[in-house]
Design a protein around this motif. Structure first.
Motif, PDB file in Angstrom:
ATOM      1  N   ARG A 112      -7.360   6.126 -12.468  1.00 54.44           N
ATOM      2  CA  ARG A 112      -7.074   5.167 -11.545  1.00 54.44           C
ATOM      3  C   ARG A 112      -6.171   3.810 -12.341  1.00 54.44           C
ATOM      4  O   ARG A 112      -6.403   3.724 -13.559  1.00 54.44           O
ATOM      5  N   ALA A 113      -5.339   2.995 -11.551  1.00 52.29           N
ATOM      6  CA  ALA A 113      -4.581   2.161 -12.366  1.00 52.29           C
ATOM      7  C   ALA A 113      -4.207   0.965 -11.351  1.00 52.29           C
ATOM      8  O   ALA A 113      -4.499   1.019 -10.136  1.00 52.29           O
ATOM      9  N   TYR A 114      -4.168  -0.066 -12.122  1.00 55.72           N
ATOM     10  CA  TYR A 114      -3.833  -1.439 -11.133  1.00 55.72           C
ATOM     11  C   TYR A 114      -2.339  -1.803 -11.560  1.00 55.72           C
ATOM     12  O   TYR A 114      -1.819  -1.708 -12.722  1.00 55.72           O
ATOM     13  N   LEU A 115      -1.601  -2.023 -10.453  1.00 62.05           N
ATOM     14  CA  LEU A 115      -0.050  -2.015 -10.794  1.00 62.05           C
ATOM     15  C   LEU A 115       0.223  -3.644 -10.427  1.00 62.05           C
ATOM     16  O   LEU A 115       0.129  -3.855  -9.310  1.00 62.05           O
TER      17      LEU A 115
ATOM     18  N   ASP B   1      10.058  -4.075  -9.886  1.00 63.84           N
ATOM     19  CA  ASP B   1      11.306  -3.669  -9.070  1.00 63.84           C
ATOM     20  C   ASP B   1      11.451  -2.088  -8.888  1.00 63.84           C
ATOM     21  O   ASP B   1      11.629  -1.604  -7.921  1.00 63.84           O
ATOM     22  N   ASP B   2      10.964  -1.589  -9.961  1.00 60.64           N
ATOM     23  CA  ASP B   2      11.114  -0.059 -10.156  1.00 60.64           C
ATOM     24  C   ASP B   2       9.746   0.489  -9.926  1.00 60.64           C
ATOM     25  O   ASP B   2       9.296   1.335 -10.663  1.00 60.64           O
ATOM     26  N   ALA B   3       9.069   0.326  -8.776  1.00 54.35           N
ATOM     27  CA  ALA B   3       7.635   0.694  -8.642  1.00 54.35           C
ATOM     28  C   ALA B   3       7.616   2.256  -8.267  1.00 54.35           C
ATOM     29  O   ALA B   3       6.868   3.000  -8.495  1.00 54.35           O
ATOM     30  N   THR B   4       8.757   2.728  -7.967  1.00 52.16           N
ATOM     31  CA  THR B   4       8.814   4.157  -7.519  1.00 52.16           C
ATOM     32  C   THR B   4       8.812   5.022  -8.775  1.00 52.16           C
ATOM     33  O   THR B   4       8.326   6.052  -8.772  1.00 52.16           O
TER      34      THR B   4
ATOM     35  N   ARG C   1      -5.063   9.242  -9.559  1.00 50.17           N
ATOM     36  CA  ARG C   1      -5.471   9.634  -8.024  1.00 50.17           C
ATOM     37  C   ARG C   1      -5.759   8.194  -7.313  1.00 50.17           C
ATOM     38  O   ARG C   1      -5.986   8.456  -6.037  1.00 50.17           O
ATOM     39  N   ARG C   2      -5.596   7.106  -7.744  1.00 50.80           N
ATOM     40  CA  ARG C   2      -5.782   5.872  -7.147  1.00 50.80           C
ATOM     41  C   ARG C   2      -4.932   4.905  -7.904  1.00 50.80           C
ATOM     42  O   ARG C   2      -4.966   4.705  -9.088  1.00 50.80           O
ATOM     43  N   ILE C   3      -4.272   4.003  -6.931  1.00 53.09           N
ATOM     44  CA  ILE C   3      -3.822   2.824  -7.402  1.00 53.09           C
ATOM     45  C   ILE C   3      -3.885   1.803  -6.640  1.00 53.09           C
ATOM     46  O   ILE C   3      -4.099   1.748  -5.329  1.00 53.09           O
ATOM     47  N   VAL C   4      -4.225   0.547  -7.049  1.00 52.67           N
ATOM     48  CA  VAL C   4      -4.297  -0.677  -6.517  1.00 52.67           C
ATOM     49  C   VAL C   4      -3.206  -1.577  -6.940  1.00 52.67           C
ATOM     50  O   VAL C   4      -2.769  -1.768  -7.918  1.00 52.67           O
ATOM     51  N   VAL C   5      -2.558  -2.030  -5.803  1.00 55.25           N
ATOM     52  CA  VAL C   5      -1.002  -2.680  -6.092  1.00 55.25           C
ATOM     53  C   VAL C   5      -1.410  -4.119  -5.918  1.00 55.25           C
ATOM     54  O   VAL C   5      -1.869  -4.699  -4.852  1.00 55.25           O
ATOM     55  N   LEU C   6      -0.994  -4.831  -6.754  1.00 54.87           N
ATOM     56  CA  LEU C   6      -0.858  -6.387  -6.593  1.00 54.87           C
ATOM     57  C   LEU C   6       0.632  -6.753  -5.657  1.00 54.87           C
ATOM     58  O   LEU C   6       1.473  -6.347  -6.213  1.00 54.87           O
ATOM     59  N   SER C   7       0.390  -7.298  -4.608  1.00 53.64           N
ATOM     60  CA  SER C   7       1.366  -7.640  -3.577  1.00 53.64           C
ATOM     61  C   SER C   7       1.424  -9.082  -3.353  1.00 53.64           C
ATOM     62  O   SER C   7       0.986  -9.824  -4.035  1.00 53.64           O
ATOM     63  N   SER C   8       1.848  -9.360  -2.100  1.00 59.27           N
ATOM     64  CA  SER C   8       1.670 -10.841  -1.571  1.00 59.27           C
ATOM     65  C   SER C   8       1.482 -10.823  -0.199  1.00 59.27           C
ATOM     66  O   SER C   8       1.956  -9.901   0.554  1.00 59.27           O
TER      67      SER C   8
ATOM     68  N   CYS D  97      -3.751   4.584  -2.251  1.00 59.36           N
ATOM     69  CA  CYS D  97      -3.450   3.173  -2.412  1.00 59.36           C
ATOM     70  C   CYS D  97      -4.005   2.179  -1.851  1.00 59.36           C
ATOM     71  O   CYS D  97      -4.367   2.189  -0.524  1.00 59.36           O
ATOM     72  N   THR D  98      -4.470   1.032  -2.370  1.00 61.44           N
ATOM     73  CA  THR D  98      -4.813  -0.185  -1.962  1.00 61.44           C
ATOM     74  C   THR D  98      -4.087  -1.064  -2.450  1.00 61.44           C
ATOM     75  O   THR D  98      -3.656  -1.437  -3.445  1.00 61.44           O
ATOM     76  N   THR D  99      -3.740  -2.148  -1.339  1.00 54.93           N
ATOM     77  CA  THR D  99      -3.002  -3.246  -1.697  1.00 54.93           C
ATOM     78  C   THR D  99      -3.637  -4.549  -1.413  1.00 54.93           C
ATOM     79  O   THR D  99      -4.360  -4.983  -0.539  1.00 54.93           O
ATOM     80  N   VAL D 100      -3.503  -5.246  -2.517  1.00 50.60           N
ATOM     81  CA  VAL D 100      -4.089  -6.567  -2.416  1.00 50.60           C
ATOM     82  C   VAL D 100      -3.002  -7.799  -2.403  1.00 50.60           C
ATOM     83  O   VAL D 100      -1.985  -7.827  -3.105  1.00 50.60           O
ATOM     84  N   ARG D 101      -3.187  -8.552  -1.143  1.00 52.66           N
ATOM     85  CA  ARG D 101      -2.113  -9.392  -0.758  1.00 52.66           C
ATOM     86  C   ARG D 101      -2.296 -10.944  -0.764  1.00 52.66           C
ATOM     87  O   ARG D 101      -2.968 -11.464   0.172  1.00 52.66           O
TER      88      ARG D 101
END
Length: 279
Positions: free
Chosen positions: A65-68, A72-75, A87-94, A127-131
């Motif tokens: 599991r990872a926190y991202l 720019d190059d998230a791909t 198997r799981r990523i939590v993305v810091l977004s906005s 994926c889970t997104t935190v905005r």
């Protein structure tokens, strides 16, 4: 399992590391400068740079599991993570990524953060997104003025925000990493109350035990002052948000408490946590 935290020495990343440690998790913290990380001894600190995908494979090895931190190059990160078995990523977004927040002044931010989110979603990894909306830490723009006893000079004194503490952003991210049931969620975050820019300055003064003052500028004057320390695109975005928040205060959302089970921290709590920055 081992959790990877990218941007581990940033304001949110450090709190994500701390929350995972408090939960008893094994944490690998990725940073460009491991020697200067200043993280606890039981955290595995590794070198890695999101700008250099070739440095990511060692950091991702054995990670589930990872926190991202957004990049720019998230791909490239997502593809390497998939190959590594993450198997799981939590993305810091906005909050700007949410269509309900899209405005002319944040259209670039909207598109950029949305692209980061979609890069991870398209990888097939859960994926889970935190905005988060406005960061309470944006008030550090005023630290020099408050330390010197000068008035905080800014336009839009009555702009009403719901600033969120970086520790609450991290708490939501860590919860989504540790617990099941958050896949596909897009959590838009705010602080627990609306507070104007002028009242933010006043609150910092109350925490410090001395009077602080706010001197309202015209938008043109404010832009000129902000450009002395910030890039033009950031200045235009801030001014756009503040102008809009005069008549349309930022929404106060219950998401932090819904996800973590505890109320979001107030702006006064944030100011107390950062009092040293203003002294």
């Amino acid at each position: 399992m081992t959790f990877l935290v990218t941007g581990a020495t940033g304001s949110v990343g450090r709190h994500v590391v701390a929350r995972l440690r408090d939960a008893g998790a094994q944490v690998r913290a990725m940073t460009r400068n491991p020697d200067n990380a200043g993280l606890p001894a039981d955290v595995e600190v590794v070198a890695g740079d999101l700008d250099r995908p070739e440095t990511l494979e060692p950091a991702l090895a054995g990670i589930e599991r990872a926190y991202l931190f957004p990049h720019d190059d998230a791909t490239a990160f997502a593809e390497l993570a998939r190959k590594a078995g993450v198997r799981r990523i939590v993305v810091l977004s906005s909050a700007a990524a949410g269509i309900e927040y899209k405005r002319d002044h944040n259209s670039d931010s909207h598109a950029w953060h949305l692209a980061v989110e979609r890069a991870v979603e398209d990888s097939g990894i859960a994926c889970t997104t935190v905005r988060p909306g406005s960061f309470a830490s944006n008030s550090l723009l005023w630290a020099d003025a408050i330390r010197s006893g000068s008035a905080v000079r800014s336009p839009y004194a009555s702009a009403a925000q719901a600033p969120v503490h970086e520790a609450d952003i991290a708490a939501v991210a860590a919860t989504a990493l540790l617990e099941d049931g958050h896949t596909g969620a897009k959590y838009t975050l705010s602080g627990p109350a609306s507070i104007t820019l002028a009242d933010q300055v006043r609150t910092i003064g109350e925490v410090l035990g001395r009077q602080t003052s706010f001197e309202e500028l015209t938008p043109e004057q404010g832009r000129a002052e902000l450009l002395q320390g910030l890039p033009e695109d950031i200045v235009d975005m801030l001014l756009g948000y503040w102008a809009e928040a005069v008549d349309q205060p930022e929404p106060v959302l219950p998401t932090v408490e819904q996800v973590t089970g505890r109320p979001a921290r107030t702006f006064a709590q944030w100011a107390a946590d950062h009092a040293a920055d203003f002294r």
